[in-house]
Motif scaffolding. Structure first.
Motif, mmCIF file in Angstrom:
data_model
loop_
_atom_site.group_PDB
_atom_site.id
_atom_site.type_symbol
_atom_site.label_atom_id
_atom_site.label_comp_id
_atom_site.label_asym_id
_atom_site.label_seq_id
_atom_site.Cartn_x
_atom_site.Cartn_y
_atom_site.Cartn_z
ATOM 1 N N MET A 1 1.251 -7.333 -29.035
ATOM 2 C CA MET A 1 -0.135 -7.578 -28.625
ATOM 3 C C MET A 1 -0.378 -6.678 -26.932
ATOM 4 S SD MET A 1 -1.079 -11.467 -26.969
ATOM 5 C CE MET A 1 -1.192 -12.113 -28.593
ATOM 6 N N VAL A 2 -1.673 -6.496 -27.434
ATOM 7 C CA VAL A 2 -2.230 -5.552 -26.435
ATOM 8 C C VAL A 2 -3.011 -6.437 -25.097
ATOM 9 C CG1 VAL A 2 -4.479 -4.152 -26.043
ATOM 10 C CG2 VAL A 2 -3.276 -4.258 -28.099
ATOM 11 N N ASP A 3 -2.475 -5.921 -23.835
ATOM 12 C CA ASP A 3 -2.851 -6.633 -22.636
ATOM 13 C C ASP A 3 -4.311 -5.978 -22.511
ATOM 14 O OD1 ASP A 3 -3.321 -7.504 -20.216
ATOM 15 O OD2 ASP A 3 -1.677 -6.475 -19.401
ATOM 16 N N LEU A 4 -5.293 -7.012 -22.770
ATOM 17 C CA LEU A 4 -6.646 -6.740 -22.702
ATOM 18 C C LEU A 4 -6.922 -6.503 -21.142
ATOM 19 C CD1 LEU A 4 -8.370 -8.895 -25.243
ATOM 20 C CD2 LEU A 4 -7.951 -6.611 -25.332
ATOM 21 N N SER A 5 -6.313 -7.229 -20.327
ATOM 22 C CA SER A 5 -6.762 -6.865 -18.900
ATOM 23 C C SER A 5 -6.666 -5.624 -18.509
ATOM 24 C CB SER A 5 -5.978 -7.941 -17.979
ATOM 25 O OG SER A 5 -4.717 -7.776 -17.952
ATOM 26 N N MET A 6 -5.594 -4.917 -18.928
ATOM 27 C CA MET A 6 -5.426 -3.383 -18.627
ATOM 28 C C MET A 6 -6.345 -2.521 -19.221
ATOM 29 S SD MET A 6 -3.746 -1.082 -16.931
ATOM 30 C CE MET A 6 -2.316 -2.000 -16.355
ATOM 31 N N LEU A 7 -6.885 -2.613 -20.587
ATOM 32 C CA LEU A 7 -7.991 -2.156 -21.272
ATOM 33 C C LEU A 7 -9.120 -2.301 -20.331
ATOM 34 C CD1 LEU A 7 -6.900 -2.332 -24.987
ATOM 35 C CD2 LEU A 7 -6.765 -0.520 -23.650
ATOM 36 N N GLU A 8 -9.407 -3.621 -20.176
ATOM 37 C CA GLU A 8 -10.661 -3.914 -19.524
ATOM 38 C C GLU A 8 -10.704 -3.316 -18.025
ATOM 39 O OE1 GLU A 8 -11.383 -8.341 -21.414
ATOM 40 O OE2 GLU A 8 -10.274 -8.142 -19.350
ATOM 41 N N TRP A 9 -9.524 -3.157 -17.251
ATOM 42 C CA TRP A 9 -9.544 -2.370 -16.019
ATOM 43 C C TRP A 9 -9.751 -0.922 -16.386
ATOM 44 C CZ3 TRP A 9 -6.850 1.952 -14.265
ATOM 45 C CH2 TRP A 9 -7.169 2.035 -12.911
ATOM 46 N N LEU A 10 -9.350 -0.450 -17.130
ATOM 47 C CA LEU A 10 -9.391 1.247 -17.514
ATOM 48 C C LEU A 10 -10.891 1.549 -18.087
ATOM 49 C CD1 LEU A 10 -8.149 3.934 -17.819
ATOM 50 C CD2 LEU A 10 -7.374 3.193 -20.134
ATOM 51 N N GLU A 11 -11.294 0.663 -18.949
ATOM 52 C CA GLU A 11 -12.842 0.782 -18.810
ATOM 53 C C GLU A 11 -13.862 0.718 -17.884
ATOM 54 O OE1 GLU A 11 -15.912 -1.264 -22.261
ATOM 55 O OE2 GLU A 11 -14.519 -2.557 -21.252
ATOM 56 N N GLU A 12 -13.446 -0.477 -16.710
ATOM 57 C CA GLU A 12 -14.291 -0.507 -15.555
ATOM 58 C C GLU A 12 -14.066 0.803 -14.791
ATOM 59 O OE1 GLU A 12 -13.709 -4.372 -13.580
ATOM 60 O OE2 GLU A 12 -14.191 -5.198 -15.293
ATOM 61 N N TRP A 13 -12.786 1.147 -14.634
ATOM 62 C CA TRP A 13 -12.387 2.538 -13.873
ATOM 63 C C TRP A 13 -13.279 3.719 -14.284
ATOM 64 C CZ3 TRP A 13 -10.597 7.353 -14.796
ATOM 65 C CH2 TRP A 13 -10.033 8.084 -13.699
ATOM 66 N N TYR A 14 -13.179 3.563 -15.742
ATOM 67 C CA TYR A 14 -13.919 4.843 -16.432
ATOM 68 C C TYR A 14 -15.582 4.802 -16.147
ATOM 69 C CZ TYR A 14 -16.103 7.885 -19.674
ATOM 70 O OH TYR A 14 -16.798 8.790 -20.593
ATOM 71 N N GLN A 15 -16.178 3.606 -16.195
ATOM 72 C CA GLN A 15 -17.350 3.506 -16.117
ATOM 73 C C GLN A 15 -17.728 3.887 -14.686
ATOM 74 O OE1 GLN A 15 -18.389 -0.616 -16.977
ATOM 75 N NE2 GLN A 15 -20.150 -0.009 -18.309
ATOM 76 N N GLY A 16 -16.951 3.456 -13.591
ATOM 77 C CA GLY A 16 -17.051 3.576 -12.170
ATOM 78 C C GLY A 16 -16.988 5.209 -11.873
ATOM 79 N N GLN A 17 -16.369 6.154 -12.795
ATOM 80 C CA GLN A 17 -16.417 7.691 -12.562
ATOM 81 C C GLN A 17 -17.622 8.188 -13.061
ATOM 82 O OE1 GLN A 17 -14.047 8.201 -10.694
ATOM 83 N NE2 GLN A 17 -13.621 5.921 -11.176
ATOM 84 N N CYS A 18 -18.296 7.553 -14.110
ATOM 85 C CA CYS A 18 -19.503 8.176 -14.767
ATOM 86 C C CYS A 18 -20.587 8.269 -13.851
ATOM 87 C CB CYS A 18 -19.875 7.238 -15.948
ATOM 88 S SG CYS A 18 -18.556 7.411 -17.237
ATOM 89 N N ASN A 19 -21.208 9.370 -13.713
ATOM 90 C CA ASN A 19 -22.162 9.632 -12.669
ATOM 91 C C ASN A 19 -23.327 10.713 -13.419
ATOM 92 O OD1 ASN A 19 -20.816 12.149 -12.543
ATOM 93 N ND2 ASN A 19 -20.291 12.106 -10.569
ATOM 94 N N GLY A 20 -23.349 10.884 -14.629
ATOM 95 C CA GLY A 20 -24.242 11.878 -15.327
ATOM 96 C C GLY A 20 -23.534 13.083 -15.466
ATOM 97 N N ASP A 21 -22.458 13.506 -14.896
ATOM 98 C CA ASP A 21 -21.636 14.670 -14.932
ATOM 99 C C ASP A 21 -20.458 14.557 -15.333
ATOM 100 O OD1 ASP A 21 -23.943 16.401 -14.386
ATOM 101 O OD2 ASP A 21 -23.825 16.000 -12.007
#
Length: 78
Positions: A1-21
């Motif tokens: 079973m996949v721990d969605l909270s960890m995937l959601e955390w990673l997605e949010e972290w990635y999104q926070g890094q996105c700055n156009g570059d």
């Protein structure tokens, strides 16, 4: 079973890094390896985590199953 909270955390972290570059040069890769398993690579260049000290982690449960090794090398979390 996949721990969605960890995937959601990673997605949010990635999104926070996105700055156009950042997202055009760096990112996250998930690939398969041959024994079998997965390799996750997260490029830390240009993030607040780049250059921070990290202690390698390894864990093995059983002879051939349930193992992982975590390190940071050349600015990449693996």
């Amino acid at each position: 079973m996949v721990d969605l909270s960890m995937l959601e955390w990673l997605e949010e972290w990635y999104q926070g890094q996105c700055n156009g570059d950042w997202e055009h040069q760096y990112g996250i890769k998930i690939d398969t390896i041959d024994n079998p398993g997965w390799e996750v690579s997260i490029d830390l260049h240009g993030t607040q985590l780049y250059g921070r000290k990290f202690t390698d982690v390894s864990f093995q449960y059983g002879d051939e199953i349930d193992w992982f090794f975590v390190t940071v090398k050349d600015g990449t979390f693996k």
